[in-house]
Scaffold this motif. Structure first.
Motif, PDB file in Angstrom:
ATOM      1  N   ALA A  14      -9.204   3.225  75.101  1.00 27.96           N
ATOM      2  CA  ALA A  14      -9.979   3.643  76.275  1.00 27.96           C
ATOM      3  C   ALA A  14     -10.015   2.524  77.308  1.00 27.96           C
ATOM      4  CB  ALA A  14     -11.394   4.040  75.847  1.00 27.96           C
ATOM      5  N   ASP A  15     -10.203   1.306  76.835  1.00 25.17           N
ATOM      6  CA  ASP A  15     -10.251   0.148  77.731  1.00 25.17           C
ATOM      7  C   ASP A  15      -8.912  -0.045  78.458  1.00 25.17           C
ATOM      8  OD1 ASP A  15     -11.793  -1.835  78.842  1.00 25.17           O
ATOM      9  OD2 ASP A  15     -11.336  -3.320  77.321  1.00 25.17           O
ATOM     10  N   SER A  16      -7.806   0.176  77.740  1.00 27.59           N
ATOM     11  CA  SER A  16      -6.484  -0.010  78.344  1.00 27.59           C
ATOM     12  C   SER A  16      -6.242   1.006  79.466  1.00 27.59           C
ATOM     13  CB  SER A  16      -5.388   0.087  77.274  1.00 27.59           C
ATOM     14  OG  SER A  16      -5.253   1.405  76.773  1.00 27.59           O
ATOM     15  N   PHE A  17      -6.755   2.220  79.292  1.00 31.19           N
ATOM     16  CA  PHE A  17      -6.619   3.226  80.347  1.00 31.19           C
ATOM     17  C   PHE A  17      -7.562   2.919  81.509  1.00 31.19           C
ATOM     18  CE2 PHE A  17      -4.310   5.646  77.204  1.00 31.19           C
ATOM     19  CZ  PHE A  17      -3.429   6.399  77.959  1.00 31.19           C
ATOM     20  N   ARG A  18      -8.741   2.439  81.188  1.00 33.13           N
ATOM     21  CA  ARG A  18      -9.717   2.099  82.231  1.00 33.13           C
ATOM     22  C   ARG A  18      -9.157   1.015  83.158  1.00 33.13           C
ATOM     23  NH1 ARG A  18     -13.377   0.762  78.986  1.00 33.13           N
ATOM     24  NH2 ARG A  18     -14.430   2.745  78.725  1.00 33.13           N
ATOM     25  N   LYS A  19      -8.459   0.055  82.577  1.00 37.94           N
ATOM     26  CA  LYS A  19      -7.881  -1.030  83.386  1.00 37.94           C
ATOM     27  C   LYS A  19      -6.803  -0.526  84.331  1.00 37.94           C
ATOM     28  CE  LYS A  19      -8.733  -4.592  79.898  1.00 37.94           C
ATOM     29  NZ  LYS A  19      -8.114  -5.421  78.831  1.00 37.94           N
ATOM     30  N   HIS A  70       8.555  -4.065  60.042  1.00 39.60           N
ATOM     31  CA  HIS A  70       8.291  -4.553  61.391  1.00 39.60           C
ATOM     32  C   HIS A  70       7.000  -5.363  61.395  1.00 39.60           C
ATOM     33  CE1 HIS A  70       8.259  -4.719  65.724  1.00 39.60           C
ATOM     34  NE2 HIS A  70       9.319  -3.947  65.801  1.00 39.60           N
ATOM     35  N   GLU A  71       7.037  -6.560  61.934  1.00 41.43           N
ATOM     36  CA  GLU A  71       5.867  -7.439  61.933  1.00 41.43           C
ATOM     37  C   GLU A  71       5.187  -7.492  63.292  1.00 41.43           C
ATOM     38  OE1 GLU A  71       7.010 -11.218  60.370  1.00 41.43           O
ATOM     39  OE2 GLU A  71       7.460 -10.426  58.367  1.00 41.43           O
ATOM     40  N   LYS A  72       5.388  -6.474  64.089  1.00 44.66           N
ATOM     41  CA  LYS A  72       4.782  -6.431  65.428  1.00 44.66           C
ATOM     42  C   LYS A  72       3.259  -6.307  65.347  1.00 44.66           C
ATOM     43  CE  LYS A  72       4.567  -3.092  69.287  1.00 44.66           C
ATOM     44  NZ  LYS A  72       4.189  -3.970  70.355  1.00 44.66           N
ATOM     45  N   TRP A  73       2.548  -7.112  66.129  1.00 45.73           N
ATOM     46  CA  TRP A  73       1.107  -6.956  66.301  1.00 45.73           C
ATOM     47  C   TRP A  73       0.886  -6.088  67.534  1.00 45.73           C
ATOM     48  CZ3 TRP A  73      -3.399  -7.400  63.960  1.00 45.73           C
ATOM     49  CH2 TRP A  73      -4.556  -7.334  64.727  1.00 45.73           C
ATOM     50  N   ASP A  74       0.117  -5.042  67.387  1.00 44.62           N
ATOM     51  CA  ASP A  74      -0.163  -4.147  68.507  1.00 44.62           C
ATOM     52  C   ASP A  74      -1.208  -4.817  69.402  1.00 44.62           C
ATOM     53  OD1 ASP A  74      -0.049  -1.929  70.066  1.00 44.62           O
ATOM     54  OD2 ASP A  74      -1.030  -0.572  68.653  1.00 44.62           O
ATOM     55  N   PRO A  75      -0.841  -5.231  70.621  1.00 43.57           N
ATOM     56  CA  PRO A  75      -1.736  -6.074  71.427  1.00 43.57           C
ATOM     57  C   PRO A  75      -2.856  -5.322  72.132  1.00 43.57           C
ATOM     58  CG  PRO A  75       0.299  -5.686  72.623  1.00 43.57           C
ATOM     59  CD  PRO A  75       0.471  -5.025  71.278  1.00 43.57           C
ATOM     60  N   LEU A  76      -3.601  -4.542  71.378  1.00 46.33           N
ATOM     61  CA  LEU A  76      -4.797  -3.905  71.921  1.00 46.33           C
ATOM     62  C   LEU A  76      -5.898  -4.951  72.057  1.00 46.33           C
ATOM     63  CD1 LEU A  76      -4.852  -0.660  69.761  1.00 46.33           C
ATOM     64  CD2 LEU A  76      -4.490  -0.737  72.235  1.00 46.33           C
ATOM     65  N   GLU A  77      -6.719  -4.806  73.063  1.00 45.79           N
ATOM     66  CA  GLU A  77      -7.848  -5.716  73.213  1.00 45.79           C
ATOM     67  C   GLU A  77      -9.009  -4.973  73.844  1.00 45.79           C
ATOM     68  OE1 GLU A  77      -6.370  -8.878  75.617  1.00 45.79           O
ATOM     69  OE2 GLU A  77      -6.448  -7.712  77.477  1.00 45.79           O
ATOM     70  N   LEU A 109       1.980   0.792  68.018  1.00 46.84           N
ATOM     71  CA  LEU A 109       2.532   1.144  69.333  1.00 46.84           C
ATOM     72  C   LEU A 109       1.444   1.684  70.272  1.00 46.84           C
ATOM     73  CD1 LEU A 109       5.845   2.945  68.271  1.00 46.84           C
ATOM     74  CD2 LEU A 109       5.665   0.716  69.399  1.00 46.84           C
ATOM     75  N   LYS A 110       0.193   1.621  69.843  1.00 49.23           N
ATOM     76  CA  LYS A 110      -0.882   2.250  70.626  1.00 49.23           C
ATOM     77  C   LYS A 110      -1.103   1.569  71.972  1.00 49.23           C
ATOM     78  CE  LYS A 110      -3.329   3.741  66.430  1.00 49.23           C
ATOM     79  NZ  LYS A 110      -2.833   2.788  65.423  1.00 49.23           N
ATOM     80  N   ALA A 111      -0.803   0.287  72.055  1.00 53.16           N
ATOM     81  CA  ALA A 111      -0.969  -0.411  73.330  1.00 53.16           C
ATOM     82  C   ALA A 111      -0.023   0.122  74.401  1.00 53.16           C
ATOM     83  CB  ALA A 111      -0.758  -1.915  73.145  1.00 53.16           C
ATOM     84  N   ASP A 112       1.031   0.842  73.986  1.00 56.17           N
ATOM     85  CA  ASP A 112       1.995   1.410  74.939  1.00 56.17           C
ATOM     86  C   ASP A 112       1.531   2.722  75.551  1.00 56.17           C
ATOM     87  OD1 ASP A 112       3.774  -0.653  74.510  1.00 56.17           O
ATOM     88  OD2 ASP A 112       4.903   0.409  72.961  1.00 56.17           O
ATOM     89  N   LEU A 113       0.405   3.259  75.101  1.00 59.63           N
ATOM     90  CA  LEU A 113       0.007   4.605  75.536  1.00 59.63           C
ATOM     91  C   LEU A 113      -0.144   4.754  77.055  1.00 59.63           C
ATOM     92  CD1 LEU A 113      -2.445   5.646  72.682  1.00 59.63           C
ATOM     93  CD2 LEU A 113      -0.277   6.740  73.271  1.00 59.63           C
ATOM     94  N   VAL A 137      -0.215  -8.224  59.104  1.00 59.79           N
ATOM     95  CA  VAL A 137      -0.037  -9.021  60.317  1.00 59.79           C
ATOM     96  C   VAL A 137      -1.430  -9.435  60.796  1.00 59.79           C
ATOM     97  CG1 VAL A 137       2.152  -8.030  61.063  1.00 59.79           C
ATOM     98  CG2 VAL A 137       0.018  -6.912  61.729  1.00 59.79           C
ATOM     99  N   SER A 138      -1.490 -10.591  61.455  1.00 62.10           N
ATOM    100  CA  SER A 138      -2.773 -11.139  61.893  1.00 62.10           C
ATOM    101  C   SER A 138      -2.766 -11.423  63.381  1.00 62.10           C
ATOM    102  CB  SER A 138      -3.091 -12.440  61.138  1.00 62.10           C
ATOM    103  OG  SER A 138      -3.194 -12.213  59.749  1.00 62.10           O
ATOM    104  N   ARG A 139      -3.908 -11.246  63.979  1.00 63.69           N
ATOM    105  CA  ARG A 139      -4.088 -11.562  65.386  1.00 63.69           C
ATOM    106  C   ARG A 139      -4.285 -13.068  65.549  1.00 63.69           C
ATOM    107  NH1 ARG A 139      -8.717  -8.519  69.011  1.00 63.69           N
ATOM    108  NH2 ARG A 139      -7.965  -9.137  71.082  1.00 63.69           N
ATOM    109  N   ASP A 140      -3.767 -13.614  66.612  1.00 64.30           N
ATOM    110  CA  ASP A 140      -3.921 -15.048  66.855  1.00 64.30           C
ATOM    111  C   ASP A 140      -5.398 -15.426  66.925  1.00 64.30           C
ATOM    112  OD1 ASP A 140      -2.376 -17.627  67.821  1.00 64.30           O
ATOM    113  OD2 ASP A 140      -4.132 -17.402  69.118  1.00 64.30           O
ATOM    114  N   LEU A 141      -5.742 -16.500  66.246  1.00 61.41           N
ATOM    115  CA  LEU A 141      -7.139 -16.924  66.165  1.00 61.41           C
ATOM    116  C   LEU A 141      -7.731 -17.160  67.545  1.00 61.41           C
ATOM    117  CD1 LEU A 141      -8.662 -19.286  63.553  1.00 61.41           C
ATOM    118  CD2 LEU A 141      -9.060 -19.800  65.945  1.00 61.41           C
TER     119      LEU A 141
END
Length: 448
Positions: free
Chosen positions: A27-32, A134-141, A105-109, A176-180
């Protein structure tokens, strides 16, 4: 002008706390991008963050997607997450969604929606990764506080333990882990907006930092220094992750709330071995004893159990109930066994009848109610700290630090304050505990 200005978007979540975080972040990604997030009425884009951990969860996803399409028939329907990861493309396309997107892949929505609107992408569209490779981290924030007092923060995804009943590694992939530093920055941003409690979530929280030079204990130490953060919780933590380094970090943190949800699944040694959980009941009990040594006897330990696993006879079920009773468990979550194709348990002999599983679920839930009431009762005639989240008439409601719902009688102190009641910290004298809920009168209150 932003690329999705004025687009009305509705996002709905089914399933776990990780899904809840991802829903808020989507929701935040669409709001931006200029979109308007709506809860009611017509919408232009409907997004369902799905779950497929059980057959029942899958059924609810199909129902929720149909309902979403009926709510706004002309809208673009998007299905994302675990259900998409679990099903072949042909089956997904038969559901009538315009876009189906798997995990990581949700950050691509927002980009995908924009592409379809502009005609650059053709729907129906299915996008998936092989998450096991695949070791991709989905960059949602998440940059916007939605609940004001509390927010989930996802720090980890995936699991490689492959419990015999669990489909999750095949849906979520390997750890997979998010950067600290990214986690710290997000929490600082949420706190700046008024969030006072953060709940760390992940598919297997204890695997945070695997393959990196940091771990969960390091993150706890770092977040405990974030100015303005009052409370820190875990969504769930697997028992073997509760090592001495982590427990020291929790014990030394002034903001960590003394509640741990530690999944057990069975209290019977034979069933635990069939489940491939990696520990015995004796070892689980030793871990919980160590938790209490570091965090005190009052720490609230809650757990999950799976009822009706193949080969679970009456004696094994009784062993589980006796085990959690003797261990002093508080809140109990009960799940009926759900056979998932592709897991080892799917073909195991000794599968129980649905009626027997349902009977055991009810018995376990009854026992869980007694256990929660027993734990809540230890707070009688004591003072507890409560962060207020909402009101009900003349009552204030919130959670104690030990994760017990608390209802506060405000009448003795006069009318509610003119400012928003959310975010006030109370000290409450507990006069009664009923059905695991604490009831008491206000002792002290302060603005946070």
């Amino acid at each position: 002008m932003k690329s999705l200005d004025g687009l009305k978007v509705k996002v709905k979540s089914l399933g776990c706390r990780t899904n809840i975080y991802e829903t808020e972040a989507i929701a935040d990604s669409f709001r931006k991008k200029g979109a308007v997030i709506v809860d009611d009425g017509d919408f232009d884009v409907g997004i369902l963050v799905s779950c497929a951990v059980t057959g029942t969860a899958e059924k609810k996803c199909r129902q929720a997607l149909r309902h979403m399409k009926k709510e706004s028939p002309k809208s673009m329907a998007i299905l994302c997450g675990c259900y998409v990861q679990a099903k072949p493309d042909a089956e997904l396309l038969s559901l009538g969604a315009d876009i189906c997107v798997g995990n990581r892949l949700k950050a691509d929505l927002p980009r995908l929606v924009e592409g379809v609107i502009k005609g650059e992408l053709k729907s129906p569209l299915v996008m998936k990764l092989d998450v096991l490779r695949h070791e991709k981290w989905d960059p949602l924030e998440l940059s916007k506080v939605n609940f004001h007092t509390r927010s989930f923060v996802k720090i980890q995804d995936g699991c490689d333990l492959f419990c015999s009943y669990c489909i999750v590694p095949y849906l979520r992939g390997r750890p997979v882990s998010r950067d600290l530093r990214d986690v710290i920055a997000e929490v600082e941003g949420l706190v700046d907006q008024g969030c006072q409690e953060v709940v760390l979530t992940g598919v297997h929280l204890g695997l945070y930092g695997k393959g990196h030079d940091f771990d969960l204990a390091d993150l706890v130490d770092a977040l405990s220094k974030v100015k303005g953060l009052r409370r820190l919780r875990f969504g769930s933590i697997e028992p073997l992750a509760l090592n001495d380094k982590l427990l020291v970090a929790l014990a030394e943190s002034e903001i960590f709330c003394p509640h741990l949800h530690v999944p057990l699944q069975s209290g019977d040694a034979r069933i635990l071995k069939l489940m491939n959980r990696g520990y015995s009941p004796v070892e689980f009990a030793s871990i919980i004893s160590n938790v209490r040594r570091y965090l005190g006897d009052d720490v609230h330990v809650s757990t999950d159990i799976i009822v009706g696993f193949p080969g679970e006879d009456e004696a094994a079920f009784a062993s589980t109930l006796n085990f959690i009773r003797d261990l002093g468990i508080g809140r109990l979550h009960v799940f009926p066994f759900s056979p998932r194709k592709g897991t080892r348990a799917y073909d195991m002999p000794g599968r129980l009848q649905k009626c027997e599983i349902a009977n055991r679920v009810n018995r376990a839930l009854e026992e869980g109610g007694k256990l929660l009431q027993r734990y809540a009762s230890i707070w009688m005639n004591r003072k507890v700290d409560v962060l207020i989240e909402r009101c009900k008439g003349s009552k204030l409601l919130g959670l104690s630090r030990h994760y017990l719902e608390t209802e506060i009688d405000w009448d003795a102190k006069g009318k509610l304050p003119e400012r928003n009641y959310k975010g006030l910290e109370c000290k409450v004298c507990v006069a009664e505990a009923r059905h695991g809920i604490l009831y008491g009168a206000l002792s002290d209150i302060k603005d946070l």
